[in-house]
Design an enzyme around this catalytic site. Structure first.
Site, PDB file in Angstrom:
ATOM      1  N   GLU A 149      10.514   4.129   1.189  1.00 48.01           N
ATOM      2  CA  GLU A 149       9.164   4.602   1.499  1.00 48.01           C
ATOM      3  C   GLU A 149       8.168   3.463   1.356  1.00 48.01           C
ATOM      4  O   GLU A 149       8.487   2.443   0.742  1.00 48.01           O
ATOM      5  CB  GLU A 149       8.791   5.768   0.578  1.00 48.01           C
ATOM      6  CG  GLU A 149       8.968   5.439  -0.873  1.00 48.01           C
ATOM      7  CD  GLU A 149       9.056   6.668  -1.776  1.00 48.01           C
ATOM      8  OE1 GLU A 149       8.156   6.813  -2.598  1.00 48.01           O
ATOM      9  OE2 GLU A 149      10.030   7.441  -1.644  1.00 48.01           O
ATOM     10  N   LYS A 198       5.281   1.090   0.029  1.00 50.24           N
ATOM     11  CA  LYS A 198       4.713   0.831  -1.290  1.00 50.24           C
ATOM     12  C   LYS A 198       3.195   0.885  -1.148  1.00 50.24           C
ATOM     13  O   LYS A 198       2.614   0.156  -0.348  1.00 50.24           O
ATOM     14  CB  LYS A 198       5.135  -0.548  -1.788  1.00 50.24           C
ATOM     15  CG  LYS A 198       4.661  -0.831  -3.199  1.00 50.24           C
ATOM     16  CD  LYS A 198       5.298  -2.101  -3.733  1.00 50.24           C
ATOM     17  CE  LYS A 198       5.082  -2.260  -5.215  1.00 50.24           C
ATOM     18  NZ  LYS A 198       3.683  -2.317  -5.597  1.00 50.24           N
ATOM     19  N   ASP A 255      -0.654   0.461  -2.287  1.00 45.54           N
ATOM     20  CA  ASP A 255      -1.347  -0.524  -3.102  1.00 45.54           C
ATOM     21  C   ASP A 255      -2.613   0.100  -3.673  1.00 45.54           C
ATOM     22  O   ASP A 255      -3.692  -0.020  -3.109  1.00 45.54           O
ATOM     23  CB  ASP A 255      -1.696  -1.732  -2.212  1.00 45.54           C
ATOM     24  CG  ASP A 255      -1.862  -2.983  -3.035  1.00 45.54           C
ATOM     25  OD1 ASP A 255      -1.513  -2.953  -4.220  1.00 45.54           O
ATOM     26  OD2 ASP A 255      -2.351  -3.987  -2.480  1.00 45.54           O
ATOM     27  N   TYR A 311       5.152  10.190  -5.452  1.00 52.89           N
ATOM     28  CA  TYR A 311       6.471   9.625  -5.182  1.00 52.89           C
ATOM     29  C   TYR A 311       7.424   9.686  -6.377  1.00 52.89           C
ATOM     30  O   TYR A 311       8.541   9.213  -6.298  1.00 52.89           O
ATOM     31  CB  TYR A 311       6.356   8.173  -4.725  1.00 52.89           C
ATOM     32  CG  TYR A 311       5.455   7.319  -5.607  1.00 52.89           C
ATOM     33  CD1 TYR A 311       5.777   7.080  -6.937  1.00 52.89           C
ATOM     34  CD2 TYR A 311       4.301   6.749  -5.102  1.00 52.89           C
ATOM     35  CE1 TYR A 311       4.961   6.318  -7.745  1.00 52.89           C
ATOM     36  CE2 TYR A 311       3.473   5.970  -5.912  1.00 52.89           C
ATOM     37  CZ  TYR A 311       3.807   5.760  -7.225  1.00 52.89           C
ATOM     38  OH  TYR A 311       2.994   5.008  -8.034  1.00 52.89           O
ATOM     39  N   LYS A 326       8.989  -6.827  -0.795  1.00 52.25           N
ATOM     40  CA  LYS A 326       7.652  -7.264  -0.379  1.00 52.25           C
ATOM     41  C   LYS A 326       7.685  -7.782   1.052  1.00 52.25           C
ATOM     42  O   LYS A 326       8.486  -8.665   1.372  1.00 52.25           O
ATOM     43  CB  LYS A 326       7.143  -8.372  -1.309  1.00 52.25           C
ATOM     44  CG  LYS A 326       6.799  -7.893  -2.704  1.00 52.25           C
ATOM     45  CD  LYS A 326       5.629  -6.909  -2.625  1.00 52.25           C
ATOM     46  CE  LYS A 326       5.142  -6.495  -3.990  1.00 52.25           C
ATOM     47  NZ  LYS A 326       4.145  -7.313  -4.569  1.00 52.25           N
ATOM     48  N   CYS A 337     -32.046 -20.528  -3.726  1.00 53.46           N
ATOM     49  CA  CYS A 337     -31.601 -19.706  -2.602  1.00 53.46           C
ATOM     50  C   CYS A 337     -31.354 -20.581  -1.374  1.00 53.46           C
ATOM     51  O   CYS A 337     -32.234 -21.354  -0.992  1.00 53.46           O
ATOM     52  CB  CYS A 337     -32.659 -18.651  -2.306  1.00 53.46           C
ATOM     53  SG  CYS A 337     -32.374 -17.804  -0.750  1.00 53.46           S
ATOM     54  N   CYS A 369     -34.276 -19.830   1.251  1.00 47.99           N
ATOM     55  CA  CYS A 369     -35.707 -20.081   1.051  1.00 47.99           C
ATOM     56  C   CYS A 369     -36.006 -21.038  -0.101  1.00 47.99           C
ATOM     57  O   CYS A 369     -37.161 -21.400  -0.317  1.00 47.99           O
ATOM     58  CB  CYS A 369     -36.448 -18.772   0.826  1.00 47.99           C
ATOM     59  SG  CYS A 369     -36.112 -18.023  -0.771  1.00 47.99           S
ATOM     60  N   CYS A 416     -31.394 -13.811  -4.955  1.00 42.88           N
ATOM     61  CA  CYS A 416     -32.674 -14.433  -4.699  1.00 42.88           C
ATOM     62  C   CYS A 416     -33.679 -13.298  -4.779  1.00 42.88           C
ATOM     63  O   CYS A 416     -33.545 -12.300  -4.076  1.00 42.88           O
ATOM     64  CB  CYS A 416     -32.705 -15.051  -3.302  1.00 42.88           C
ATOM     65  SG  CYS A 416     -34.372 -15.476  -2.799  1.00 42.88           S
ATOM     66  N   CYS A 436     -38.309 -14.438   1.183  1.00 42.62           N
ATOM     67  CA  CYS A 436     -37.094 -15.095   1.653  1.00 42.62           C
ATOM     68  C   CYS A 436     -36.807 -14.654   3.096  1.00 42.62           C
ATOM     69  O   CYS A 436     -36.628 -13.463   3.358  1.00 42.62           O
ATOM     70  CB  CYS A 436     -35.948 -14.699   0.732  1.00 42.62           C
ATOM     71  SG  CYS A 436     -34.365 -15.305   1.285  1.00 42.62           S
TER      72      CYS A 436
END
Ligand code: IVH
Length: 693
Positions: free
Chosen positions: A129, A131, A133, A241, A329, A423, A426, A441, A446
């Site tokens: 099945e 995997k 994440d 699972y 993997k 920044c 600006c 900033c 800006c």
């Protein structure tokens, strides 16, 4: 209404509730859960959203009217106010991790070893099945009822995140449709779809929050929220699972268990194949790898498990991993390239995000030449420098990211890129508050932020000025016609007619759209002006509690904290915003230019049907009934039960021995009422009877 108090009340309350109502509540809970399952797990609803909402409202009304909520009621999925920390939970059976295989040979090796251990030449049957994440989760059901959800933690002890997991629509609150074991620990992965992950990051960037580096972090961050309302707003999913401890039922294989899970209405992995012999396992792995980009979630591998539980038992576990399973993997969509430059880019709220410019490289068929480095902490953690050779990855549709630095390739000439002191757009001083990931900033002038701010201001969720999108804002900005919000209201048709993108009609339409926006609602405006941390929802709450924009001028943090659901961060930001003289001046000139905001939230709330609709009520001192019941009464009648007194408080209910809140209310001229008056006010609807029945 808090679940615990209702759970405690349920056995005694039931006798006091008319039988037909009891039946209706039970039926609605059952039916709504059925519809939810059809909608979220099976993806084949049988009723319309409107019909679902109607039944849901009916259930909520009954629950409120009779003060009772069943533990598996769908109304309990909405999230509860923040808790202070997560309690620790010991797993009955440890939650193990998996050994990895990176090549097909290693899978062949794995199978060979198992057959040797089992002293058998027979082919082993496996399941294969995807995997997932995300974040591993254990769901404990006692007599069919979800009693706890806990994270993996160190494998032995995790954290109690039940409140948060309840908000995931596909998590059954009660097992239905299958035989029920006395107690069972079901394991699975809570994850976020790629689309949702990207949308969430876009929202976060808009609101000035740092983006999550990947869907796993986003899922984990959402599950470990102390405020389950935040978890509730993130569209999380579950794939089950595995099994932990079970009392009162025996399963003989993974497929048997998965079939039970299916009938018991648990969401399962998107695919599960049974493969007899390792050759078939490799075939299934190849198929999964081929299809990996077609799944709505990110998957970086396949999990291979021995199907037979008896064999699993025989094989046993190593220190941290079972011998009977392995994670293969997949090859990542990766490429290696060199970082030429690193820069900081400035978003609307001033957050400065680092990004890298690479030597262009082809990854999974696409040329990649830049990628965000997400945030400064992440960059530091991975120690990414200009000139570094890096591994860049594209997973599914996700924007590319730097996985790791190839340190062996370093020549010593690589340069670190520090958080800029100025920044990049600006030149103003950059601010990075302690403990904050984001560098900002904070200059009002800006230019990078200004264009972004104006685009946001005019956007559909904001002042909804059609024709003032990204391209036109850029044009008008470059021509010097719009440099701030007020300038929008100074635009004349003739200014536009001089520009290449405009003709008579489009110029007329834009001016008209700007004119119409002058009568936007206060809620829209509060969202549009882009106060740090104030999204659409917070803007609505503010509008509901402050009649006019002017009522917010000089507002103190404490005044805002009195509003339910508004926390410290938002309150501080709103208070700072409305205390800044420059901002108030902007409002003054906008008003002179004709801005005339409406507040239907406030007006309609005042005229509402329910006695406390739109009103903020604070309770102090001791009352003849538990405070939470009085609060529930206020809320059930449309009011906000706030915890502190502020200028926006409508009533203070003063019980015996009232202290500082009473003083403050007197000072602020807040109406003070007794408990008896509160009850009288609620009398219209007979609401108070619930409390004493
Ligand atoms: S079975 C003994 N199946 O991967 C462990 N795990 O790297 C049995 N995971 O902690 C786990 N998808 O959080 C299994 N289809 C799947 C999975 C899966 C993701 C996670 C799980 C585990 C981690 C190990």
């Amino acid at each position: 209404m808090r679940l615990l108090s209702c759970l405690q009340k349920w056995p005694t309350m039931t006798e006091k509730i008319p039988q037909n109502i009891r039946h209706e509540i039970t039926r609605l809970v059952k039916e709504l859960n059925e519809h939810s399952y059809r909608y979220y797990v099976l993806d084949s609803p049988v009723i319309s959203d409107a019909e679902y909402d109607r039944q849901y409202r009916r259930l909520r009304d009954l629950e409120e009217r009779y003060g009772c909520v069943l533990p598996d009621s769908p109304t309990q999925r909405v999230g509860a106010p923040p808790s202070e920390r997560f309690d620790k939970v010991r797993h009955t059976e440890p939650m193990l991790s998996l050994d990895n295989a990176f090549a097909h040979d290693e899978v062949l090796e794995f199978d060979k070893k198992l057959r040797k251990l089992l002293r058998s030449d027979e082919q082993i049957e496996y399941t294969v099945e995807p995997k997932y994440d995300g974040i591993a989760m254990e769901l404990t059901y006692r007599d069919g009822l979800l009693v706890r959800a806990s994270t993996r933690g160190d494998g032995y002890e995790g954290e109690d995140v039940t409140q948060n997991i309840r908000t995931i629509r596909e998590v059954p609150l009660r097992i239905e449709g299958a035989l029920i074991p006395r107690e069972i620990d079901i394991r699975g992965e809570v994850y976020m779809d790629t689309d949702e992950f990207e949308a969430l990051n876009r929202r976060r960037e808009k609101q000035g929050e740092p983006a999550f580096a990947n869907p796993r972090n986003a899922a984990a961050g959402s599950v470990r929220q102390l405020d389950s309302r935040i978890t509730s707003s993130r569209r999380l999913h579950l794939a089950c699972y595995g099994i932990g401890s079970v009392v009162g039922m025996i399963f003989s294989s993974q497929t048997e268990f998965m079939n039970w899970l299916r009938t018991a209405r648990f969401p399962l992995p998107a695919r599960m194949a049974v493969a007899k012999g390792v050759e078939h396992v490799i075939d299934e792995i190849l198929k999964l790898e081929h299809d990996r980009d077609s799944f709505p979630f990110e998957t970086d591998g396949a999990v291979v498990k021995v199907n037979d539980f008896g064999l699993q038992q025989k094989l046993g576990v190593k220190t941290r991993e079972p011998r009977w399973a392995i994670a293969y993997k997949f090859q990542a969509h990766q490429g290696t390239t060199v970082i030429r430059e690193i820069h900081g880019s400035v978003g609307r709220t001033g957050v400065i995000t680092p990004f890298a410019v690479f030597e262009p490289v082809r990854i999974g068929g696409v040329s990649v030449s830049r990628s965000t480095l997400h945030n400064w902490d992440e960059m530091e953690r991975k120690d990414i420098r200009i000139g570094d050779t890096v591994v860049v990855e594209r997973a599914g549709d996700v924007i590319p990211h730097v996985v790791t630095v190839v340190k062996e390739k370093r020549t010593g000439r690589e340069r670190k890129f520090p958080v800029p002191a100025k920044c990049p757009a600006c030149g103003s001083q950059v601010v990075r508050e302690q403990g904050e990931v984001a560098a900002r900033c904070v200059s009002l002038h800006c230019p990078a932020q200004l264009q972004e701010k104006i685009i946001h201001f005019a956007s559909r969720g904001g002042m909804d000025i059609e024709g003032l999108g990204e391209k036109n804002v850029e044009l008008l900005y470059d021509k010097g016609l719009i440099r701030n919000f007020e300038d929008i209201y100074r635009l004349k048709k003739n200014d536009l007619l001089d520009l290449p993108r405009f003709a008579e009609k489009s110029a007329h339409n834009l001016i008209q759209a700007i004119e119409n926006s002058k009568r936007a609602t206060l809620a829209r405006f509060l969202f549009a002006i882009g106060i740090l941390h104030v999204g659409e929802y917070a803007a609505k709450l503010l509008a509901r509690n402050f009649r006019r924009l002017e009522d917010l001028f000089g507002v103190q943090k404490e005044d805002i904290l009195g509003i339910r659901q508004i926390g410290e961060k938002i309150a501080a930001s709103v208070s700072a915003f409305f205390s800044d003289w420059k901002n108030l001046q902007v409002f003054e000139s906008m008003k002179k230019l004709g801005l005339d905001l409406a507040n239907p939230d406030f007006v309609s709330a005042k005229k509402g049907r329910l006695p406390f609709e739109g009103l903020t009520v604070v309770i102090t001192g001791s009352l003849p009934i538990p405070r939470k019941d009085a609060e529930a009464l206020i809320e059930s009648q449309g009011g906000h039960a706030a915890s502190s007194v502020s200028a926006s408080t409508d009533y203070l209910v003063a019980g015996d021995n009232a202290g500082s809140k009473l003083e403050k209310a007197k000072k602020l001229g807040v109406k003070i009422i007794t408990f008896d008056t509160l009850i009288k006010m609620a009398e219209n609807s007979g609401a108070q009877q619930r409390l004493f029945s």
